[in-house]
Design a protein around this motif. Structure first.
Motif, mmCIF file in Angstrom:
data_model
loop_
_atom_site.group_PDB
_atom_site.id
_atom_site.type_symbol
_atom_site.label_atom_id
_atom_site.label_comp_id
_atom_site.label_asym_id
_atom_site.label_seq_id
_atom_site.Cartn_x
_atom_site.Cartn_y
_atom_site.Cartn_z
ATOM 1 N N LYS A 59 -15.299 -3.284 7.573
ATOM 2 C CA LYS A 59 -16.559 -3.379 6.821
ATOM 3 C C LYS A 59 -17.761 -3.419 7.773
ATOM 4 C CE LYS A 59 -13.959 -2.863 4.111
ATOM 5 N NZ LYS A 59 -12.485 -2.875 4.074
ATOM 6 N N GLY B 140 -2.845 10.617 5.246
ATOM 7 C CA GLY B 140 -2.882 9.636 4.165
ATOM 8 C C GLY B 140 -4.301 9.453 3.662
ATOM 9 N N SER B 141 -4.530 9.838 2.394
ATOM 10 C CA SER B 141 -5.878 9.635 1.831
ATOM 11 C C SER B 141 -5.872 8.437 0.899
ATOM 12 C CB SER B 141 -6.373 10.888 1.100
ATOM 13 O OG SER B 141 -5.638 11.067 -0.080
ATOM 14 N N LEU C 154 -5.185 14.616 5.542
ATOM 15 C CA LEU C 154 -4.001 15.291 5.021
ATOM 16 C C LEU C 154 -3.205 14.322 4.156
ATOM 17 C CD1 LEU C 154 -2.833 17.076 8.311
ATOM 18 C CD2 LEU C 154 -4.229 18.025 6.448
ATOM 19 N N LEU D 7 0.718 13.582 -1.299
ATOM 20 C CA LEU D 7 0.832 13.703 -2.755
ATOM 21 C C LEU D 7 -0.123 14.773 -3.285
ATOM 22 C CD1 LEU D 7 1.049 9.960 -3.871
ATOM 23 C CD2 LEU D 7 2.901 11.623 -3.724
ATOM 24 N N GLY E 258 0.283 3.673 4.799
ATOM 25 C CA GLY E 258 0.813 2.438 4.238
ATOM 26 C C GLY E 258 1.247 1.468 5.327
ATOM 27 N N LEU F 81 -3.400 -7.041 -0.285
ATOM 28 C CA LEU F 81 -4.827 -7.335 -0.310
ATOM 29 C C LEU F 81 -5.053 -8.766 0.140
ATOM 30 C CD1 LEU F 81 -5.793 -5.734 -3.745
ATOM 31 C CD2 LEU F 81 -6.271 -4.825 -1.459
ATOM 32 N N TYR G 42 -14.179 0.585 -0.024
ATOM 33 C CA TYR G 42 -15.560 0.410 0.447
ATOM 34 C C TYR G 42 -16.155 1.688 1.018
ATOM 35 C CZ TYR G 42 -14.761 -4.557 -0.275
ATOM 36 O OH TYR G 42 -14.484 -5.775 -0.845
HETATM 37 P P1 NAI Z 1 -2.292 3.407 1.144
HETATM 38 O O1 NAI Z 1 -1.030 3.030 0.493
HETATM 39 O O2 NAI Z 1 -3.580 2.988 0.528
HETATM 40 O O3 NAI Z 1 -2.370 4.986 1.308
HETATM 41 C C1 NAI Z 1 -1.397 5.696 1.993
HETATM 42 C C2 NAI Z 1 -1.518 7.165 1.618
HETATM 43 O O4 NAI Z 1 -0.723 7.914 2.510
HETATM 44 C C3 NAI Z 1 -1.019 7.459 0.212
HETATM 45 O O5 NAI Z 1 -1.962 8.244 -0.475
HETATM 46 C C4 NAI Z 1 0.291 8.202 0.450
HETATM 47 O O6 NAI Z 1 0.596 9.128 -0.571
HETATM 48 C C5 NAI Z 1 0.002 8.887 1.775
HETATM 49 N N1 NAI Z 1 1.190 9.200 2.552
HETATM 50 C C6 NAI Z 1 2.284 8.430 2.767
HETATM 51 N N2 NAI Z 1 3.159 9.063 3.581
HETATM 52 C C7 NAI Z 1 2.600 10.267 3.890
HETATM 53 C C8 NAI Z 1 3.005 11.363 4.705
HETATM 54 N N3 NAI Z 1 4.166 11.354 5.364
HETATM 55 N N4 NAI Z 1 2.183 12.434 4.787
HETATM 56 C C9 NAI Z 1 1.000 12.474 4.130
HETATM 57 N N5 NAI Z 1 0.566 11.463 3.333
HETATM 58 C C10 NAI Z 1 1.356 10.369 3.236
HETATM 59 O O7 NAI Z 1 -2.156 2.866 2.645
HETATM 60 P P2 NAI Z 1 -3.217 2.694 3.807
HETATM 61 O O8 NAI Z 1 -4.431 3.491 3.566
HETATM 62 O O9 NAI Z 1 -2.437 2.872 5.057
HETATM 63 O O10 NAI Z 1 -3.612 1.172 3.672
HETATM 64 C C11 NAI Z 1 -2.597 0.171 3.676
HETATM 65 C C12 NAI Z 1 -2.942 -0.934 2.765
HETATM 66 O O11 NAI Z 1 -3.941 -1.749 3.345
HETATM 67 C C13 NAI Z 1 -3.550 -0.493 1.438
HETATM 68 O O12 NAI Z 1 -2.572 -0.127 0.503
HETATM 69 C C14 NAI Z 1 -4.243 -1.735 1.017
HETATM 70 O O13 NAI Z 1 -3.314 -2.596 0.438
HETATM 71 C C15 NAI Z 1 -4.731 -2.309 2.326
HETATM 72 N N6 NAI Z 1 -6.138 -1.939 2.522
HETATM 73 C C16 NAI Z 1 -7.056 -2.390 1.635
HETATM 74 C C17 NAI Z 1 -8.385 -2.064 1.757
HETATM 75 C C18 NAI Z 1 -9.335 -2.527 0.734
HETATM 76 O O14 NAI Z 1 -8.970 -3.376 -0.060
HETATM 77 N N7 NAI Z 1 -10.559 -2.037 0.718
HETATM 78 C C19 NAI Z 1 -8.871 -1.247 2.870
HETATM 79 C C20 NAI Z 1 -7.807 -0.776 3.728
HETATM 80 C C21 NAI Z 1 -6.508 -1.152 3.560
#
Ligand code: NAI
Ligand code: FAD
Length: 475
Positions: free
Chosen positions: A58, A190-191, A212, A215, A281, A329, A361
């Motif tokens: 943030k 991962g978006s 990239l 899904l 993730g 979270l 955010y």
């Molecule tokens: P995420 O679960 O939000 O997103 C991961 C994305 O990567 C998904 O869209 C998934 O489909 C994609 N993905 C997975 N494997 C893949 C592959 N091999 N190739 C391409 N795409 C792939 O996880 P992220 O962004 O890593 O964040 C982790 C966690 O941290 C979040 O789920 C959340 O719980 C927490 N977080 C919370 C925030 C907030 O509350 N503002 C900010 C950042 C993180």
């Protein structure tokens, strides 16, 4: 000689440090163990959230948003800003100061609440009649015992198989927050939440950003209407988000990173970038805990198995936060920490998992609580929907930020609010009204009848509530 406590908390992230403070407030003798070190090797309690998560991300989002405003939006206000430059080192130093203030704040809170802090790795040593023995391995070795143990060891970034993080070219969330110069080209895999937040930071600072996503759907957990709106806005901002890709070989060299993938049409592509952030993730942290010593069980995702009350199968052993099921979270971890401390004290700690708000955010921010339209359809619930665009809100016009909307979903028969979804300015703050309303089981009409300050963004929530009954006043 083992030191004896009523409660030992392993991990001082938002789940652990809050549990420790609440247990101490309730009169228990509490130890909290955490191994995180800052660059000087000093204790840095606060976990992922404080050190490499919520807080530093943030801070960078704020700095980069100021830069974006100065470059692209000040002119609308009649302000000429020429030669605007970003000193990345200074931005990172400010972020580090913010982090340190939070680390120090937690150490102060431990003192204030008489929580004994141990810096080092905690692991289960044995189980006996006196409870559990926990070994602390830090600068010195300690042995602690307690009948009640709260495991709050959090999570770490998931790596792609065969592609370890080097934190130079191939970055986890940790390295992504320490990039020393604006990369000309940046890719993220991962978006999800991190992809969008960190992608936004570096795009605002001038990187050419490609995200990239495996899904075919963008932000699948978000209300479809809001996710579609978000995609349109991010496309316009210049975030190149490619859905339905299959990532192949990734090669890192001195020059940068080369990512091979096939796009949604199955065509082979190569993307050469300076830095790659992998945000696919997170995985629960249990290595080094020596759970085998006491027989603590993990599920297929590697999370500690707990019931709805965060109880494990072992008497007196609890687990909270990212290391257990549910959304990863900080506020969910905190609520579980408080509830567990209260349960240990014989009270009725409670967490309503249906009312955990989410916020992304980005700019505009995306926030929601309760069920999405697609979930209500899947659950066969008859609902009414009301939306109100920020374009029709006077405060949003004055701010110069009219993107997005508030959307309210209410039960068709009872009018109870079932979900609120916001994309727009300060959605992170606006969502609290919706969460409070839902916690008190408010109807859309309740919100519609409450006087909201004018001019304020929150009037859009009131108008969305009016829209549920098809009687907006300003649209
Ligand atoms: P995420 O679960 O939000 O997103 C991961 C994305 O990567 C998904 O869209 C998934 O489909 C994609 N993905 C997975 N494997 C893949 C592959 N091999 N190739 C391409 N795409 C792939 O996880 P992220 O962004 O890593 O964040 C982790 C966690 O941290 C979040 O789920 C959340 O719980 C927490 N977080 C919370 C925030 C907030 O509350 N503002 C900010 C950042 C993180
Ligand atoms: P953690 O915060 O991971 O803390 C666990 C602690 O335990 C760590 O300090 C670790 O060193 C310590 N530990 C682990 N094992 C041991 C051991 N054996 N002995 C001693 N200590 C140990 N969530 C939000 O709600 N809002 C956000 O804006 C947000 N932004 C994020 C941005 C990023 C980039 C990332 C990565 C995450 C973000 N999150 C956000 C998620 C949030 O950080 C986590 O959900 C939260 O930190 C989980 O808290 P926790 O206490 O369970 O674990």
């Amino acid at each position: 000689m083992s030191k004896s406590f009523d409660v030992i908390v392993i991990g001082a992230g938002p789940g652990g440090y809050i549990a420790a403070i609440r247990a101490a407030q309730l009169g228990m003798n509490v130890a909290c163990i955490d191994e995180w070190k800052n660059a000087s090797g000093d204790p840095a309690p606060g976990g992922t959230c404080t050190n490499v998560g919520c807080i530093p991300s943030k801070a960078l989002l704020q700095s980069s948003e100021h830069f974006e405003q100065a470059n692209h939006h000040f002119a609308e206000h009649g302000i000429t800003a020429t030669g605007v430059k970003m000193d990345v080192a200074k931005m990172l130093a400010r972020k580090d100061t913010v982090v340190k203030q939070n680390n120090d704040g937690i150490l102060y809170l431990f003192k204030k609440n008489k929580v004994t802090f141990f810096h080092g790795r905690g692991s289960f040593a044995s189980k006996s009649e006196d409870g559990y023995e926990i070994k602390v391995s830090g600068k010195t070795e300690e042995s602690l015992t307690a009948k009640q143990i709260i495991v709050a060891t959090g999570s770490s970034a998931r790596a792609l198989p065969g592609v370890p993080f080097d934190e130079e070219n191939i970055l986890s969330n940790d390295g992504a927050l320490r990039v020393g110069a604006v990369p000309k080209k940046l890719a993220l895999i991962g978006s999800g939440v991190i992809g969008l937040e960190m992608g936004s930071v570096w795009r605002r600072l001038g990187s050419e950003v490609t995200i990239l996503e495996g899904l075919p759907t963008f932000l699948g957990a978000v209300d479809e209407q809001i996710a579609k709106e978000a995609k349109k806005i991010f496309d316009k901002q210049g975030l190149n988000i490619q859905l339905g890709v299959k990532v192949g070989d990734i090669k890192s060299s001195k020059k940068g990173v080369s990512v091979n993938y096939s796009n949604a049409k199955g065509e082979a592509q190569t993307l050469d970038v300076d830095k790659l952030i992998i945000s696919i993730g997170r995985v629960p942290n249990t290595t080094g805990l020596n759970i085998e010593a006491v027989g603590l069980k993990l599920d297929e995702r590697g999370a500690i198995v707990v019931d709805a009350d965060c109880k494990t199968a072992l008497p007196g052993v609890w687990a909270v936060g990212d290391v257990v099921r549910g959304p990863m979270l900080a506020h969910k971890a905190e609520e579980e920490g408080v509830a567990v401390a209260e349960r240990i004290a014989g009270q009725h700690g409670h967490v309503d998992f249906n009312l955990v708000p989410w916020v992304i955010y980005t700019s505009p921010e995306i926030a929601w609580v309760g069920r999405t339209e697609q979930q209500l359809k899947a659950d066969g619930v008859a609902y009414k929907a009301g939306t109100f665009p920020f374009l029709a809100n006077g405060r949003a016009r004055a701010l110069g930020d009219t993107t997005g909307m508030v959307k309210m979903l209410a039960d068709a028969k009872t009018d109870e609010i079932l979900g609120v979804h916001i994309i727009g300015p300060q959605a992170s703050e606006l969502i609290s009204e919706a969460t409070v309303a839902m916690a008190f089981k408010a109807s859309a009409e309740d919100i519609a009848r409450i006087c909201h300050a004018h001019p304020s963004l929150s009037e859009s929530t009131k108008e969305a509530a009016l829209a549920v009954d098809k009687r907006t006043l300003n649209f």
